[in-house]
Design a protein around this motif. Sequence first.
Motif, PDB file in Angstrom:
ATOM      1  N   UNK A  99       0.838  -1.200   0.000  1.00 41.07           N
ATOM      2  CA  UNK A  99       0.000   0.000   0.000  1.00 41.07           C
ATOM      3  C   UNK A  99       0.873   1.251   0.000  1.00 41.07           C
ATOM      4  N   UNK A 100       1.916   1.226   0.802  1.00 40.94           N
ATOM      5  CA  UNK A 100       2.803   2.384   0.901  1.00 40.94           C
ATOM      6  C   UNK A 100       3.528   2.670  -0.409  1.00 40.94           C
ATOM      7  N   UNK A 101       3.989   1.631  -1.074  1.00 43.35           N
ATOM      8  CA  UNK A 101       4.896   1.823  -2.202  1.00 43.35           C
ATOM      9  C   UNK A 101       4.248   1.732  -3.575  1.00 43.35           C
ATOM     10  N   UNK A 102       3.024   1.266  -3.660  1.00 44.70           N
ATOM     11  CA  UNK A 102       2.374   1.118  -4.960  1.00 44.70           C
ATOM     12  C   UNK A 102       1.831   2.446  -5.472  1.00 44.70           C
ATOM     13  N   UNK A 103       2.006   2.673  -6.737  1.00 41.62           N
ATOM     14  CA  UNK A 103       1.438   3.854  -7.387  1.00 41.62           C
ATOM     15  C   UNK A 103       0.007   3.577  -7.860  1.00 41.62           C
ATOM     16  N   UNK A 104      -0.358   2.301  -7.856  1.00 44.40           N
ATOM     17  CA  UNK A 104      -1.670   1.885  -8.341  1.00 44.40           C
ATOM     18  C   UNK A 104      -2.618   1.630  -7.183  1.00 44.40           C
ATOM     19  N   UNK A 105      -3.912   1.655  -7.475  1.00 46.81           N
ATOM     20  CA  UNK A 105      -4.927   1.287  -6.500  1.00 46.81           C
ATOM     21  C   UNK A 105      -4.892  -0.233  -6.373  1.00 46.81           C
ATOM     22  N   UNK A 106      -4.783  -0.724  -5.161  1.00 43.32           N
ATOM     23  CA  UNK A 106      -4.656  -2.158  -4.931  1.00 43.32           C
ATOM     24  C   UNK A 106      -5.959  -2.742  -4.399  1.00 43.32           C
ATOM     25  N   UNK A 107      -6.433  -3.758  -5.060  1.00 46.03           N
ATOM     26  CA  UNK A 107      -7.615  -4.479  -4.591  1.00 46.03           C
ATOM     27  C   UNK A 107      -7.171  -5.636  -3.695  1.00 46.03           C
ATOM     28  N   UNK A 108      -8.118  -6.247  -3.030  1.00 46.26           N
ATOM     29  CA  UNK A 108      -7.816  -7.430  -2.220  1.00 46.26           C
ATOM     30  C   UNK A 108      -7.223  -8.530  -3.081  1.00 46.26           C
ATOM     31  N   UNK A 109      -7.713  -8.664  -4.285  1.00 42.39           N
ATOM     32  CA  UNK A 109      -7.205  -9.707  -5.180  1.00 42.39           C
ATOM     33  C   UNK A 109      -5.755  -9.430  -5.579  1.00 42.39           C
ATOM     34  N   UNK A 110      -5.435  -8.171  -5.872  1.00 42.53           N
ATOM     35  CA  UNK A 110      -4.054  -7.822  -6.229  1.00 42.53           C
ATOM     36  C   UNK A 110      -3.121  -8.102  -5.053  1.00 42.53           C
ATOM     37  N   UNK A 111      -3.549  -7.759  -3.848  1.00 41.24           N
ATOM     38  CA  UNK A 111      -2.746  -8.033  -2.655  1.00 41.24           C
ATOM     39  C   UNK A 111      -2.591  -9.544  -2.448  1.00 41.24           C
ATOM     40  N   UNK A 112      -3.684 -10.277  -2.641  1.00 39.65           N
ATOM     41  CA  UNK A 112      -3.651 -11.733  -2.467  1.00 39.65           C
ATOM     42  C   UNK A 112      -2.688 -12.386  -3.444  1.00 39.65           C
TER      43      UNK A 112
END
Length: 141
Positions: free
Chosen positions: A15-28
């Motif tokens: 979350x801190x380092x991503x420039x993109x919006x992260x979904x639960x699926x992307x994190x998973x």
Amino acid sequence: MDTKFSVALHILTMISESKEVLSSQALATSVGTNASYIRKVVSLLKNAGLINSHQGKSGYQLSKLPQEMTLLEIYFATQEVERIRLFQIHQNANLDCPVGKHIEGAVSPIFARVESHLEEELAGHTLRDVIQNLYQQAQKS
């Protein structure tokens, strides 16, 4: 073995380092688990006030700067405890036995000191330290 703490560090770093919006699926996908487990850990982080999300909009934001977020508060958020308890005293010791009668008093102070030291160590490190270590590791490979 409970992995919520390390998964939370992974999530918070992304979350801190991503420039993109992260979904639960992307994190998973990054963590290597399923989205429902990510949502469970995210819920713990939200309840602790470490991240925010907005209704109807996917993605998460840190609620404070990485250097202000200690590993101890992240640990407490994911474990839902107020003190670290690594070592449990076994139950039902035979109180008629000289060892059984006194073993809890013999080991409890040692356990408490070790747990206290771990709390101090975690309080002395922040999410920023994890992020810096991540970039150092990336440079090595």
